[in-house]
Design a protein around this motif. Structure first.
Motif, mmCIF file in Angstrom:
data_model
loop_
_atom_site.group_PDB
_atom_site.id
_atom_site.type_symbol
_atom_site.label_atom_id
_atom_site.label_comp_id
_atom_site.label_asym_id
_atom_site.label_seq_id
_atom_site.Cartn_x
_atom_site.Cartn_y
_atom_site.Cartn_z
ATOM 1 N N ALA A 163 0.826 -1.200 0.000
ATOM 2 C CA ALA A 163 0.000 0.000 0.000
ATOM 3 C C ALA A 163 0.861 1.250 0.000
ATOM 4 O O ALA A 163 2.054 1.205 0.277
ATOM 5 N N THR A 164 0.235 2.375 -0.307
ATOM 6 C CA THR A 164 0.851 3.667 -0.054
ATOM 7 C C THR A 164 0.494 4.085 1.362
ATOM 8 O O THR A 164 -0.499 3.622 1.926
ATOM 9 N N TRP A 165 1.311 4.941 1.955
ATOM 10 C CA TRP A 165 1.054 5.365 3.326
ATOM 11 C C TRP A 165 1.254 6.865 3.469
ATOM 12 O O TRP A 165 1.951 7.504 2.675
ATOM 13 N N HIS A 166 0.615 7.419 4.477
ATOM 14 C CA HIS A 166 0.700 8.853 4.797
ATOM 15 C C HIS A 166 0.656 8.990 6.310
ATOM 16 O O HIS A 166 -0.305 8.578 6.950
ATOM 17 N N THR A 167 1.717 9.511 6.902
ATOM 18 C CA THR A 167 1.759 9.722 8.346
ATOM 19 C C THR A 167 1.786 11.207 8.656
ATOM 20 O O THR A 167 2.263 12.013 7.853
ATOM 21 N N THR A 168 1.284 11.559 9.820
ATOM 22 C CA THR A 168 1.204 12.964 10.233
ATOM 23 C C THR A 168 1.587 13.105 11.697
ATOM 24 O O THR A 168 1.084 12.369 12.539
ATOM 25 N N ASP A 169 2.471 14.060 11.983
ATOM 26 C CA ASP A 169 2.803 14.438 13.356
ATOM 27 C C ASP A 169 2.259 15.835 13.604
ATOM 28 O O ASP A 169 2.532 16.751 12.826
ATOM 29 N N ILE A 170 1.502 16.002 14.662
ATOM 30 C CA ILE A 170 0.954 17.307 15.028
ATOM 31 C C ILE A 170 1.378 17.641 16.451
ATOM 32 O O ILE A 170 1.244 16.817 17.356
ATOM 33 N N THR A 171 1.885 18.834 16.642
ATOM 34 C CA THR A 171 2.456 19.227 17.922
ATOM 35 C C THR A 171 1.446 19.952 18.803
ATOM 36 O O THR A 171 0.746 20.855 18.343
ATOM 37 N N ASP A 172 1.394 19.577 20.053
ATOM 38 C CA ASP A 172 0.570 20.286 21.027
ATOM 39 C C ASP A 172 1.041 21.732 21.135
ATOM 40 O O ASP A 172 2.247 22.011 21.157
ATOM 41 N N ALA A 173 0.103 22.670 21.215
ATOM 42 C CA ALA A 173 0.451 24.092 21.241
ATOM 43 C C ALA A 173 1.379 24.432 22.402
ATOM 44 O O ALA A 173 2.286 25.261 22.265
ATOM 45 N N SER A 174 1.194 23.781 23.544
ATOM 46 C CA SER A 174 2.016 24.088 24.715
ATOM 47 C C SER A 174 3.441 23.581 24.569
ATOM 48 O O SER A 174 4.318 23.962 25.338
ATOM 49 N N ALA A 175 3.677 22.710 23.593
ATOM 50 C CA ALA A 175 5.002 22.126 23.419
ATOM 51 C C ALA A 175 5.751 22.694 22.217
ATOM 52 O O ALA A 175 6.857 22.259 21.923
ATOM 53 N N LEU A 176 5.155 23.641 21.509
ATOM 54 C CA LEU A 176 5.832 24.254 20.376
ATOM 55 C C LEU A 176 7.128 24.919 20.824
ATOM 56 O O LEU A 176 7.171 25.602 21.850
ATOM 57 N N VAL A 177 8.182 24.700 20.072
ATOM 58 C CA VAL A 177 9.487 25.277 20.386
ATOM 59 C C VAL A 177 9.851 26.253 19.283
ATOM 60 O O VAL A 177 10.088 25.856 18.136
ATOM 61 N N PHE A 178 9.900 27.532 19.614
ATOM 62 C CA PHE A 178 10.170 28.577 18.638
ATOM 63 C C PHE A 178 11.652 28.917 18.584
ATOM 64 O O PHE A 178 12.340 28.916 19.606
ATOM 65 N N GLN A 179 12.110 29.206 17.391
ATOM 66 C CA GLN A 179 13.465 29.724 17.242
ATOM 67 C C GLN A 179 13.545 31.070 17.954
ATOM 68 O O GLN A 179 12.632 31.882 17.842
ATOM 69 N N PRO A 180 14.614 31.341 18.707
ATOM 70 C CA PRO A 180 14.712 32.619 19.407
ATOM 71 C C PRO A 180 14.634 33.795 18.435
ATOM 72 O O PRO A 180 15.171 33.729 17.319
ATOM 73 N N CYS A 181 13.965 34.837 18.840
ATOM 74 C CA CYS A 181 13.826 36.021 17.984
ATOM 75 C C CYS A 181 15.201 36.608 17.665
ATOM 76 O O CYS A 181 16.071 36.689 18.532
ATOM 77 N N GLY A 182 15.362 36.996 16.404
ATOM 78 C CA GLY A 182 16.589 37.655 15.988
ATOM 79 C C GLY A 182 17.760 36.721 15.761
ATOM 80 O O GLY A 182 18.879 37.175 15.535
ATOM 81 N N VAL A 183 17.530 35.395 15.825
ATOM 82 C CA VAL A 183 18.599 34.413 15.658
ATOM 83 C C VAL A 183 18.190 33.433 14.563
ATOM 84 O O VAL A 183 17.026 33.057 14.469
ATOM 85 N N THR A 184 19.128 33.021 13.734
ATOM 86 C CA THR A 184 18.875 31.999 12.725
ATOM 87 C C THR A 184 19.689 30.759 13.069
ATOM 88 O O THR A 184 20.919 30.784 13.035
ATOM 89 N N LEU A 185 18.994 29.703 13.447
ATOM 90 C CA LEU A 185 19.639 28.448 13.816
ATOM 91 C C LEU A 185 19.358 27.391 12.760
ATOM 92 O O LEU A 185 18.339 27.441 12.068
ATOM 93 N N GLY A 186 20.241 26.418 12.661
ATOM 94 C CA GLY A 186 19.983 25.284 11.787
ATOM 95 C C GLY A 186 18.871 24.424 12.359
ATOM 96 O O GLY A 186 18.875 24.086 13.538
#
Length: 227
Positions: A163-186
């Motif tokens: 078969a073909t497959w499709h998986t999805t990961d969805i993050t809880d809003a409280s666990a979102l990790v944002f890149q620090p403002c003004g910084v560009t990280l890999g």
């Protein structure tokens, strides 16, 4: 929305929906564990100014040179990865090492001043051909530069399956990790495909590909305005 720096470890985010959809002949073989309402926070609209992406590196046995392409989505909602040779397999002419393949994509996302982002959702597509008693695994780890994290999101497959497959990961809003403002990280996305054939001598294959025109992988952003 809680603002978390990259050092809070992107891979420890809570996955509310780890959905797996399998299709064969256009019919669903198993239903998705659909995302709970509000699983991804609304956040703010994507910036209208250009968002650019630099590919820092693409490495791994599942993405030999020239076989993976990374591009921004035109609406600034995320980016796509297209693989052309990401295949784990056993049996037949497969080598002993072919049962496991991985690919780590590292990108730098350059955002307009006053904005930052987190990975809120990721979708993956591929194909599976597994004999009875054979299992497969798709595993993904997300983390920003400077983090060392060994937490993964797993999706399992069990034969017999063709078969073909499709998986999805969805993050809880409280666990979102944002890149620090003004910084560009890999930002690193490390994906693994694995086939455990057990005693099976059949040809067993698990791929990250989509022949129906769908994109192999799409990572979607959650945007936030900086203070």
């Amino acid at each position: 929305m809680r603002f978390m720096l990259a050092s809070a470890r992107l891979a420890t985010l809570t996955v509310l929906a780890a959905a797996l959809v399998l299709t064969q002949g256009g019919a669903a073989l198993s239903p998705a564990a659909g995302a709970a309402p509000g699983a991804v926070a609304d956040g703010v609209a994507p910036p209208t100014d250009p968002v650019t992406l630099s590919v820092l590196s693409v490495n791994g046995s599942g993405c030999p040179a020239g076989t993976a392409k990374v591009t921004m989505l035109s609406d600034n909602t995320g980016f796509r990865i297209v693989y052309s040779n990401f295949v784990a397999q056993t049996g037949g002419t497969a080598l002993a090492t072919d049962f496991r393949k991985n690919c780590q994509v590292s990108v730098a996302v350059h955002v307009p001043q006053g904005f930052t982002f987190a990975i809120a959702r990721a979708d993956y597509r591929g194909k599976a051909r597994l004999a009875s008693g054979v299992t497969g695994l798709q595993r993904t780890n997300y983390y920003f530069q400077g983090d060392s994290d060994n937490n993964y999101t797993d999706h399992a497959f069990t034969g017999p399956l063709n078969a073909t497959w499709h998986t999805t990961d969805i993050t809880d809003a409280s666990a979102l990790v944002f890149q620090p403002c003004g910084v560009t990280l890999g930002l690193n996305i490390n994906t693994e495909l694995r086939v455990d054939s057990g005693s099976s001598s059949a040809v067993n294959v698990l791929t990250m590909s989509a022949s129906d025109g769908s994109v192999d992988t799409i990572a979607q952003f959650q945007w936030m305005q900086c203070p």
